[in-house]
Write an enzyme that holds these catalytic residues in place. Structure first.
Site, PDB file in Angstrom:
ATOM      1  N   HIS A   1       0.871  -1.188   0.000  1.00  0.00           N
ATOM      2  CA  HIS A   1       0.000   0.000   0.000  1.00  0.00           C
ATOM      3  C   HIS A   1       0.906   1.236   0.000  1.00  0.00           C
ATOM      4  CE1 HIS A   1      -2.714   2.989   1.834  1.00  0.00           C
ATOM      5  NE2 HIS A   1      -3.718   2.210   1.480  1.00  0.00           N
TER       6      HIS A   1
ATOM      7  N   ASP B   1       3.401  -4.488   7.691  1.00  0.00           N
ATOM      8  CA  ASP B   1       2.156  -3.746   7.602  1.00  0.00           C
ATOM      9  C   ASP B   1       1.018  -4.724   7.867  1.00  0.00           C
ATOM     10  OD1 ASP B   1      -0.167  -2.491   6.862  1.00  0.00           O
ATOM     11  OD2 ASP B   1       0.607  -1.693   4.968  1.00  0.00           O
TER      12      ASP B   1
ATOM     13  N   GLN C   1      -4.270  -5.152   7.052  1.00  0.00           N
ATOM     14  CA  GLN C   1      -5.319  -6.082   6.596  1.00  0.00           C
ATOM     15  C   GLN C   1      -5.288  -7.375   7.388  1.00  0.00           C
ATOM     16  OE1 GLN C   1      -7.695  -5.375   4.348  1.00  0.00           O
ATOM     17  NE2 GLN C   1      -6.873  -3.422   3.667  1.00  0.00           N
TER      18      GLN C   1
ATOM     19  N   LYS D   1     -10.157  -0.306  10.272  1.00  0.00           N
ATOM     20  CA  LYS D   1     -10.417  -1.569   9.560  1.00  0.00           C
ATOM     21  C   LYS D   1     -10.734  -2.687  10.545  1.00  0.00           C
ATOM     22  CE  LYS D   1      -6.994  -0.379   6.040  1.00  0.00           C
ATOM     23  NZ  LYS D   1      -7.695   0.254   4.946  1.00  0.00           N
TER      24      LYS D   1
ATOM     25  N   CYS E   1      -4.672   2.556  -3.657  1.00  0.00           N
ATOM     26  CA  CYS E   1      -3.404   3.023  -3.067  1.00  0.00           C
ATOM     27  C   CYS E   1      -2.300   1.990  -3.276  1.00  0.00           C
ATOM     28  CB  CYS E   1      -3.548   3.342  -1.588  1.00  0.00           C
ATOM     29  SG  CYS E   1      -4.655   4.710  -1.268  1.00  0.00           S
TER      30      CYS E   1
HETATM   31  N1  PLP Z   1      -1.648  -0.667   4.495  1.00  0.00           N
HETATM   32  C1  PLP Z   1      -2.632  -1.393   3.964  1.00  0.00           C
HETATM   33  C2  PLP Z   1      -2.341  -2.790   3.479  1.00  0.00           C
HETATM   34  C3  PLP Z   1      -3.907  -0.854   3.855  1.00  0.00           C
HETATM   35  O1  PLP Z   1      -4.890  -1.573   3.302  1.00  0.00           O
HETATM   36  C4  PLP Z   1      -4.143   0.459   4.324  1.00  0.00           C
HETATM   37  C5  PLP Z   1      -5.479   1.092   4.193  1.00  0.00           C
HETATM   38  O2  PLP Z   1      -6.119   1.040   3.182  1.00  0.00           O
HETATM   39  C6  PLP Z   1      -3.083   1.159   4.891  1.00  0.00           C
HETATM   40  C7  PLP Z   1      -1.841   0.573   4.961  1.00  0.00           C
HETATM   41  C8  PLP Z   1      -3.246   2.567   5.408  1.00  0.00           C
HETATM   42  O3  PLP Z   1      -4.018   2.574   6.534  1.00  0.00           O
HETATM   43  P1  PLP Z   1      -4.522   3.988   7.129  1.00  0.00           P
HETATM   44  O4  PLP Z   1      -4.971   4.793   5.966  1.00  0.00           O
HETATM   45  O5  PLP Z   1      -5.613   3.593   8.031  1.00  0.00           O
HETATM   46  O6  PLP Z   1      -3.381   4.597   7.835  1.00  0.00           O
END
Ligand code: PLP
Length: 406
Positions: free
Chosen positions: A122, A199, A202, A225, A364
């Site tokens: 992401h 990360d 998910q 999430k 993203c």
């Molecule tokens: N990493 C992953 C795999 C994600 O799916 C997301 C959110 O869509 C993020 C990071 C970013 O999370 P946040 O926007 O809540 O900081």
């Protein structure tokens, strides 16, 4: 027994209609809906338990502080962390990864040092490393997924070279649902003296996570999430790495003493939590994690595996649909395009008219889109309250798209 009807009744929004149709909410990968337990915890906090935390010597401040600080322990339990002082509250994964980039990596990485990351990250796990590339000449080393969307640990491990300082990988792709064997990656990296960031945005939603077993130096999660409020989150940071970090943001709450000539900082984790935090959001996150742990992460994972298998069979049965990625053991996240017709946005608009909420776009994850040779996909991402009849509704709405666009 996992009673999905009873679980759905815990989520007031699931009873509503959208465009005259029952809501079929399949955008959980972007953000999940909130159970009544979270809504009530947030309401209670504002109605009768609210004040600023850490500073006041009055009843409400102490109460709010107790409620807020208790969430550190809840998150530690949820993640299997042995010490709650290794939990830093954040506003989400984006802040968590930026904290590592500014607080740990920026002071120690030099021009030519490498960060290994996968093409399916992401942007939250890409852009903070680009900052270091732009400002300090750090080199980003990319690992490509296999044609089925899997990311073998060996491929990531092979990319670790003598100049690698950090491996930053996702535990579960937000586009393909691929689950990565991060424990194997972290073990190999540790043996080579290389730091690891995972990360968990998910993965932590869909499977039991044990940060001690995974062994990452940094493991980031995001509250919205996890059925919690937006603006909540946390990062688990190993004590030894915390000791190496400088603070990222400066302000109240993170200091010991401030003078005209000098400043000293309080101990971690608060050293990394400047300013008035997201008090109520964090309290809501605690309620969300309690809710998930009461259902049982194993039970949630088993339910979602059933939904994944059902959805997989149906979606792959549509010979006019291209489904991206089919890695063994993937999560219940499906990205797809309609062959030769209909932009992802048009498809999601038609689905929305049928009450089916999916996401359309690059999610993203532009490097992954480029790798897949697409500009956008539709993504249906399932959560703990989704059902087989909802999969059927998705399929019949897609059939309508096929009739319209083909
Ligand atoms: N990493 C992953 C795999 C994600 O799916 C997301 C959110 O869509 C993020 C990071 C970013 O999370 P946040 O926007 O809540 O900081």
């Amino acid at each position: 027994m996992y009673d999905v009807s009873a679980i759905r009744a815990d989520f007031p929004i699931l009873a509503r209609e959208v465009n005259g149709k029952p809501l079929t909410y399949l955008d959980n990968g972007a953000s999940a809906q909130k159970p009544r337990a979270v809504i009530e915890a947030v309401t209670r906090a504002y109605e009768s338990e609210y004040a600023n935390v850490h500073r006041g010597l009055h009843f409400l401040s102490n109460l709010a502080t107790d409620k807020y600080e208790a969430v550190r322990g809840t998150i530690a339990r949820f993640l299997g962390a042995k010490d709650e002082h290794e939990i830093v509250f954040t506003t989400g994964t984006t802040e968590g990864i930026n904290l590592v980039s500014y607080g740990w990596a920026a002071p120690r990485l030099e021009a030519g040092d490498e960060i290994v990351l996968s093409v399916m990250e992401h942007h939250a796990n890409i852009v903070p490393w680009h900052f270091l590339r732009e400002r300090q000449g750090v080199v980003l080393k990319w690992v490509e997924p296999e044609p089925d969307g899997s990311l073998p640990a060996e491929k990531v491990i092979e990319a670790i070279g003598p100049r690698t300082r950090l491996v930053a990988v996702t535990h579960m792709s937000n586009v393909l649902g691929t689950v990565v064997d991060v424990a194997a990656i972290c073990k190999a990296a540790r043996e080579k003296g290389v730091a690891t960031l995972v990360d968990g945005s998910q993965a932590a939603v869909h499977m039991p996570v044990d940060v001690e077993a995974i062994g990452a130096d940094f493991y980031a999660i995001t509250g919205h999430k996890l059925y919690g409020p937006s603006g909540s989150g946390a990062i688990h940071i190993r004590k030894s790495r915390m000791a190496e970090m400088r603070p990222f943001m400066g302000g109240g709450d993170m200091i010991r003493e401030v003078g005209r000539e000098a400043v000293s900082y309080t101990d971690p984790p608060m050293k990394f939590e400047a300013g008035t935090p997201g008090i109520v959001a964090t309290i809501g996150l605690g309620a969300a994690l309690d809710y998930m742990m009461t259902l049982g992460m194993e039970n949630i994972a088993a339910h979602e595996a059933r939904i994944r298998d059902y959805a997989r069979e149906k979606l792959f049965g549509l010979n006019w649909l291209t489904v991206q990625g089919d890695a063994p053991g993937k999560g219940a996240i499906f990205s797809f395009t309609l062959q030769g017709a209909g932009h992802a946005h048009d498809i999601s608009t038609v689905l929305d008219k049928r009450g089916v909420a999916v996401r359309a776009g690059h999610h993203c994850a532009q490097p992954l889109m480029e790798h897949l040779g697409v500009t956008a996909t539709c993504r249906a991402s399932f959560g703990l309250y989704n059902t087989e009849p909802e999969v059927d509704r998705l399929i019949s709405a897609l059939e309508l798209c096929h009739d319209l666009f083909a």
